[in-house]
Structure formats: structure tokens, C-alpha cells
Motif scaffolding. Structure first.
Motif, PDB file in Angstrom:
ATOM      1  N   THR A   1       4.378  -8.478   1.759  1.00 49.62           N
ATOM      2  CA  THR A   1       4.341  -9.500   0.721  1.00 49.62           C
ATOM      3  C   THR A   1       5.059  -9.021  -0.530  1.00 49.62           C
ATOM      4  OG1 THR A   1       2.876 -10.910  -0.602  1.00 49.62           O
ATOM      5  CG2 THR A   1       2.126  -8.671  -0.149  1.00 49.62           C
ATOM      6  N   ASP A   2       5.498  -9.964  -1.357  1.00 53.81           N
ATOM      7  CA  ASP A   2       6.200  -9.582  -2.584  1.00 53.81           C
ATOM      8  C   ASP A   2       5.307  -9.669  -3.810  1.00 53.81           C
ATOM      9  OD1 ASP A   2       5.951 -12.294  -2.779  1.00 53.81           O
ATOM     10  OD2 ASP A   2       8.084 -12.720  -3.068  1.00 53.81           O
ATOM     11  N   GLN A   3       4.006  -9.994  -3.614  1.00 59.51           N
ATOM     12  CA  GLN A   3       3.069  -9.988  -4.722  1.00 59.51           C
ATOM     13  C   GLN A   3       1.662  -9.760  -4.195  1.00 59.51           C
ATOM     14  OE1 GLN A   3       3.849 -14.197  -5.955  1.00 59.51           O
ATOM     15  NE2 GLN A   3       1.607 -14.336  -6.006  1.00 59.51           N
ATOM     16  N   TYR A   4       0.776  -9.319  -5.101  1.00 57.90           N
ATOM     17  CA  TYR A   4      -0.605  -9.022  -4.746  1.00 57.90           C
ATOM     18  C   TYR A   4      -1.551  -9.831  -5.623  1.00 57.90           C
ATOM     19  CZ  TYR A   4       1.738  -4.983  -2.682  1.00 57.90           C
ATOM     20  OH  TYR A   4       2.583  -4.173  -1.973  1.00 57.90           O
ATOM     21  N   GLU A   5      -2.809  -9.885  -5.189  1.00 61.13           N
ATOM     22  CA  GLU A   5      -3.819 -10.611  -5.951  1.00 61.13           C
ATOM     23  C   GLU A   5      -5.134  -9.852  -5.913  1.00 61.13           C
ATOM     24  OE1 GLU A   5      -5.228 -15.201  -6.096  1.00 61.13           O
ATOM     25  OE2 GLU A   5      -5.674 -14.168  -4.200  1.00 61.13           O
ATOM     26  N   CYS A   6      -5.789  -9.762  -7.063  1.00 65.15           N
ATOM     27  CA  CYS A   6      -7.169  -9.296  -7.107  1.00 65.15           C
ATOM     28  C   CYS A   6      -7.987 -10.326  -7.879  1.00 65.15           C
ATOM     29  CB  CYS A   6      -7.285  -7.895  -7.702  1.00 65.15           C
ATOM     30  SG  CYS A   6      -6.472  -7.652  -9.290  1.00 65.15           S
TER      31      CYS A   6
ATOM     32  N   SER B   1       4.882  -6.897  -6.500  1.00 63.83           N
ATOM     33  CA  SER B   1       4.617  -5.756  -5.604  1.00 63.83           C
ATOM     34  C   SER B   1       5.218  -4.460  -6.112  1.00 63.83           C
ATOM     35  CB  SER B   1       5.145  -6.061  -4.197  1.00 63.83           C
ATOM     36  OG  SER B   1       6.543  -6.312  -4.232  1.00 63.83           O
ATOM     37  N   LEU B   2       5.995  -4.506  -7.205  1.00 67.23           N
ATOM     38  CA  LEU B   2       6.433  -3.267  -7.854  1.00 67.23           C
ATOM     39  C   LEU B   2       5.222  -2.438  -8.277  1.00 67.23           C
ATOM     40  CD1 LEU B   2       9.241  -2.069  -8.812  1.00 67.23           C
ATOM     41  CD2 LEU B   2       8.652  -2.944 -11.068  1.00 67.23           C
ATOM     42  N   PHE B   3       4.102  -3.123  -8.566  1.00 72.39           N
ATOM     43  CA  PHE B   3       2.850  -2.441  -8.906  1.00 72.39           C
ATOM     44  C   PHE B   3       2.157  -2.043  -7.600  1.00 72.39           C
ATOM     45  CE2 PHE B   3       3.765  -5.134 -12.558  1.00 72.39           C
ATOM     46  CZ  PHE B   3       3.515  -4.292 -13.627  1.00 72.39           C
ATOM     47  N   SER B   4       2.433  -0.832  -7.157  1.00 70.77           N
ATOM     48  CA  SER B   4       1.996  -0.391  -5.829  1.00 70.77           C
ATOM     49  C   SER B   4       0.599   0.218  -5.816  1.00 70.77           C
ATOM     50  CB  SER B   4       2.988   0.635  -5.275  1.00 70.77           C
ATOM     51  OG  SER B   4       3.122   1.728  -6.180  1.00 70.77           O
TER      52      SER B   4
ATOM     53  N   GLY C   1      -2.173   1.614  -0.645  1.00 70.02           N
ATOM     54  CA  GLY C   1      -2.107   1.001   0.670  1.00 70.02           C
ATOM     55  C   GLY C   1      -2.142  -0.509   0.617  1.00 70.02           C
ATOM     56  N   LEU C   2      -1.444  -1.088  -0.368  1.00 69.28           N
ATOM     57  CA  LEU C   2      -1.380  -2.537  -0.479  1.00 69.28           C
ATOM     58  C   LEU C   2      -0.432  -3.088   0.584  1.00 69.28           C
ATOM     59  CD1 LEU C   2      -1.258  -2.682  -4.359  1.00 69.28           C
ATOM     60  CD2 LEU C   2      -3.203  -3.223  -2.913  1.00 69.28           C
ATOM     61  N   PRO C   3      -0.658  -4.306   1.051  1.00 68.29           N
ATOM     62  CA  PRO C   3       0.159  -4.850   2.149  1.00 68.29           C
ATOM     63  C   PRO C   3       1.649  -4.812   1.837  1.00 68.29           C
ATOM     64  CG  PRO C   3      -1.736  -6.268   1.716  1.00 68.29           C
ATOM     65  CD  PRO C   3      -1.704  -5.247   0.618  1.00 68.29           C
TER      66      PRO C   3
ATOM     67  N   ALA D   1      -6.481  -3.467  -1.261  1.00 71.61           N
ATOM     68  CA  ALA D   1      -6.092  -2.081  -0.970  1.00 71.61           C
ATOM     69  C   ALA D   1      -6.763  -1.549   0.292  1.00 71.61           C
ATOM     70  CB  ALA D   1      -6.425  -1.193  -2.155  1.00 71.61           C
ATOM     71  N   THR D   2      -6.003  -0.799   1.094  1.00 75.17           N
ATOM     72  CA  THR D   2      -6.517  -0.200   2.331  1.00 75.17           C
ATOM     73  C   THR D   2      -6.686   1.313   2.227  1.00 75.17           C
ATOM     74  OG1 THR D   2      -4.293   0.110   3.241  1.00 75.17           O
ATOM     75  CG2 THR D   2      -5.386  -1.994   3.690  1.00 75.17           C
ATOM     76  N   GLU D   3      -6.150   1.917   1.165  1.00 71.94           N
ATOM     77  CA  GLU D   3      -6.217   3.369   0.991  1.00 71.94           C
ATOM     78  C   GLU D   3      -6.651   3.704  -0.427  1.00 71.94           C
ATOM     79  OE1 GLU D   3      -2.691   4.992   3.920  1.00 71.94           O
ATOM     80  OE2 GLU D   3      -2.110   4.288   1.923  1.00 71.94           O
ATOM     81  N   GLU D   4      -7.009   4.968  -0.625  1.00 73.07           N
ATOM     82  CA  GLU D   4      -7.268   5.469  -1.973  1.00 73.07           C
ATOM     83  C   GLU D   4      -6.748   6.892  -2.073  1.00 73.07           C
ATOM     84  OE1 GLU D   4     -11.422   6.750  -2.973  1.00 73.07           O
ATOM     85  OE2 GLU D   4     -11.908   5.567  -1.206  1.00 73.07           O
ATOM     86  N   TRP D   5      -6.387   7.284  -3.294  1.00 73.25           N
ATOM     87  CA  TRP D   5      -5.947   8.651  -3.544  1.00 73.25           C
ATOM     88  C   TRP D   5      -7.172   9.559  -3.672  1.00 73.25           C
ATOM     89  CZ3 TRP D   5      -0.850  10.278  -3.754  1.00 73.25           C
ATOM     90  CH2 TRP D   5       0.122   9.270  -3.767  1.00 73.25           C
ATOM     91  N   VAL D   6      -7.090  10.731  -3.071  1.00 74.15           N
ATOM     92  CA  VAL D   6      -8.142  11.730  -3.220  1.00 74.15           C
ATOM     93  C   VAL D   6      -8.008  12.336  -4.622  1.00 74.15           C
ATOM     94  CG1 VAL D   6      -9.094  13.900  -2.360  1.00 74.15           C
ATOM     95  CG2 VAL D   6      -8.126  12.228  -0.758  1.00 74.15           C
TER      96      VAL D   6
END
Length: 321
Positions: free
Chosen positions: A238-243, A260-263, A233-235, A192-197
Motif C-alpha cells: 500500500t502507499d499509505q497507512y492508517e491508525c 508510506s514514507l513513514f515506515s 513491519g507495515l504492509p 504493524a506486524t513487527e517491533e524493534w527490540v
């Protein structure tokens, strides 16, 4: 409550699921080179229904993840209020974690390696139906494949009107992953590149660059991480993410890959527990209210007779040097 056990007979990996408590997969023991890895954390009495349904395992949060402010929202001119005797509330009076994490689900299929559960509002949650804009169902297939636990989700609208929805999972990953490990040597990573306030755990509607204490792109040591934040702020390419949860001393890693539906990704470090929650969400907290303010929240609307599918995979393995 009678749990369901699914097994990969070739490796010996197993998972246990509680259909009567939200189809919660509260135990996943993955075999990695003949080593048993206890991946998911749960209170010892959780399987007997003696703990909060959101406190252990992998609670399924639907049709909204996290909070709805003041337990109220408006949809297409109709006001809805979620009462405390029907839906869980936090200490500030916000409805929290959806309708189905504490409800019995129907098991519609089961074999050695998988089980499928379904929750439909008009069938399994009749007492909740009037608190949502229309009928909706969620179907989850948990399957063991070697050292991987895969969840396939199917969300459908069997009704005559369009219905809003959001989905999240709330997995409690046990740390460390080995007897040799320690919290000081467990690393958490997410892109993630962003966060919600946030104000009192609710998004204001604004985002900011992810702050240094919550920036997991290069990894953060778990003993230094204190979090209950909604990352974003996920990339987009791509069509999927990893943590990841990495136990460096034990040489073990847990990866959570998801569609990537899980934003959004909620990162939560439960106090006084050796675990961390990395929670994929399809929409942000309080999305159904923020949408009225023209904020891009990820909230989706399912037309009548339609459905959508998505997935999450949790895998245990060795750290590759």
C-alpha cells in the motif's frame, strides 16, 4: 507567543498553531455533525511556553526523530556531538527529538484555511548548523478541510553536500473523545506486524514479531495498553497507512492516515494523562548510528538541490456500525 488560527468556515472546525514554538499545532477542534471534538491534547499553559515543547500538541521532530545514542554520531568521517545546551537530552544522555520543535519558525503564507511555516537550519537555527552534516529545511502546510487537519511536508537541501534526515511527528490524541466515553472503551488500532527490540529506549538493531501487548492490528483497549515502543513491519503493498483512536461509547473515531514514507510508528501512552501518542516516523530511533551497522533504518539522504514531499491527515468522524 501569538498563535495562528485556521478555520473551515463551512463546518466551524479550527486549529491553532504556535510558529514561535516549533510550528506546533497544539489544538484541533473538529466539527462532526454540529458536535465539537477536541482531538489534540495540550497542557493548559503550553501556549505560553511554560511546558516542555515535546509535551503537547503535535511536536515536529526533525532532522531526526526520537533519540541519537549518547548524543553522538559520525557522518562521512566527521564526528558530531550534540551538546545539552543546544539540543534536548533524555535522562540517559541521548539527544532527543531533533532541532526545531522549540525554535521559532517563519510563517511564509497564511489564509483562512491554512498556514505554511518553514525552518531552515542555516537561517532559523544558525546556532545548530555545525551539529549537522549540512544545511536542510522543512516546510509544513497545515490545512483545515471539514473535520480533517492535513499536514503537507516539504524537505529540501539548499546546500552543496548530501544531507541525512529523518522526520517524525508526536501527536497527543485526547481520549476519550466524548463526555460519555471512558478509557476502558477507547480502542487503539495500527497495522504493524513487527517491533524493534529496545534497550533503554534505543533499538538494538533487531526486529521481532510484534508482541501481544503491543499488537494493535485487531485493536487494544487503552486502559490495558502501556507502551513506549517502535512498531514496524507495515504492509508493503500500500502507499499509505492508517491508525485509529476509537471512542466506542461516544460513537466517535479519529483516524490518522499517512504516506508510506513513514515506515515506523512509535506508540506511547503518557503516564497519568488521558491521551495516547501515535507517532509516524520516516526512520527508526537512532537511525543515523544504526545505519553504520548495515541495518535498514529508513534514514534518507537528500542530494544537493533536491527536495521530497510527504503528508499526514488527521480526521474526526462517527463510528460506522
Amino acid at each position: 507567543m501569538a498563535p495562528i488560527k485556521i478555520t473551515d468556515s463551512e463546518t466551524g472546525s479550527t486549529a491553532h498553531i504556535l510558529p514561535e514554538l516549533g510550528f506546533n499545532c497544539y489544538q484541533f477542534q473538529a466539527m462532526v455533525d454540529d458536535q465539537s471534538i477536541d482531538v489534540i491534547d495540550a497542557h493548559p499553559e503550553f501556549q505560553y511556553g511554560k511546558q516542555r515543547p515535546s509535551s503537547s500538541g503535535i511536536p515536529i521532530l526533525f532532522p531526526f526523530p526520537n533519540r541519537i545514542a549518547n548524543a553522538r554520531f559520525q557522518w562521512e568521517g566527521v564526528n558530531y556531538e550534540l551538546p545539552t545546551d543546544k539540543v534536548y537530552h533524555d535522562n540517559n544522555g541521548n539527544a532527543i527529538h531533533g532541532f526545531c520543535l522549540d525554535q521559532p519558525w517563519r510563517v511564509i503564507a497564511q489564509e483562512e484555511t491554512f498556514a505554511i511555516g518553514q525552518f531552515q537550519l542555516s537561517i532559523d537555527g544558525k546556532h545548530l548548523s555545525k551539529y549537522w552534516p549540512g544545511d536542510i529545511f522543512i516546510e509544513v502546510k497545515y490545512e483545515i478541510r471539514g473535520a480533517m487537519l492535513r499536514a503537507d511536508f516539504r524537505i529540501g537541501n539548499p546546500g552543496q553536500t548530501s544531507v541525512p534526515w529523518g522526520l517524525g511527528t508526536h501527536p497527543y490524541f485526547k481520549v476519550p473523545l466524548s463526555e460519555q466515553g471512558s478509557l476502558q472503551n477507547c480502542l487503539i488500532e495500527a497495522p504493524a506486524t513487527e517491533e524493534w527490540v529496545l534497550e533503554n529506549s534505543l533499538p538494538t538493531g533487531e526486529k521481532q514479531a510484534v508482541q501481544k501487548p503491543h499488537d494493535l492490528r485487531e485493536g487494544a483497549w487503552l486502559d490495558q495498553l502501556k507502551a513506549d515502543h517502535v512498531l514496524s513491519g507495515l504492509p508493503e503493498e500500500t502507499d499509505q497507512y492508517e491508525c485509529l483512536v476509537m471512542d466506542e461509547q461516544g460513537g466517535l473515531v479519529i483516524s490518522q492516515d499517512y504516506d508510506s514514507l513513514f515506515s515506523e510508528l512509535v506508540v506511547f501512552t503518557p503516564p497519568n494523562r488521558n491521551c495516547v501518542c501515535l507517532e509516524p516516523y520516516t526512520c527508526v530511533t537512532n537511525a543515523i548510528n544504526l545505519t553504520r551497522k548495515d541495518v535498514e533504518t529508513g534514514l534518507r539522504v537528500l542530494p544537493p538541490g533536491s527536495e521530497i514531499k510527504t503528508w499526514i491527515e488527521i480526521r474526526a468522524g462517527k463510528v460506522i456500525v
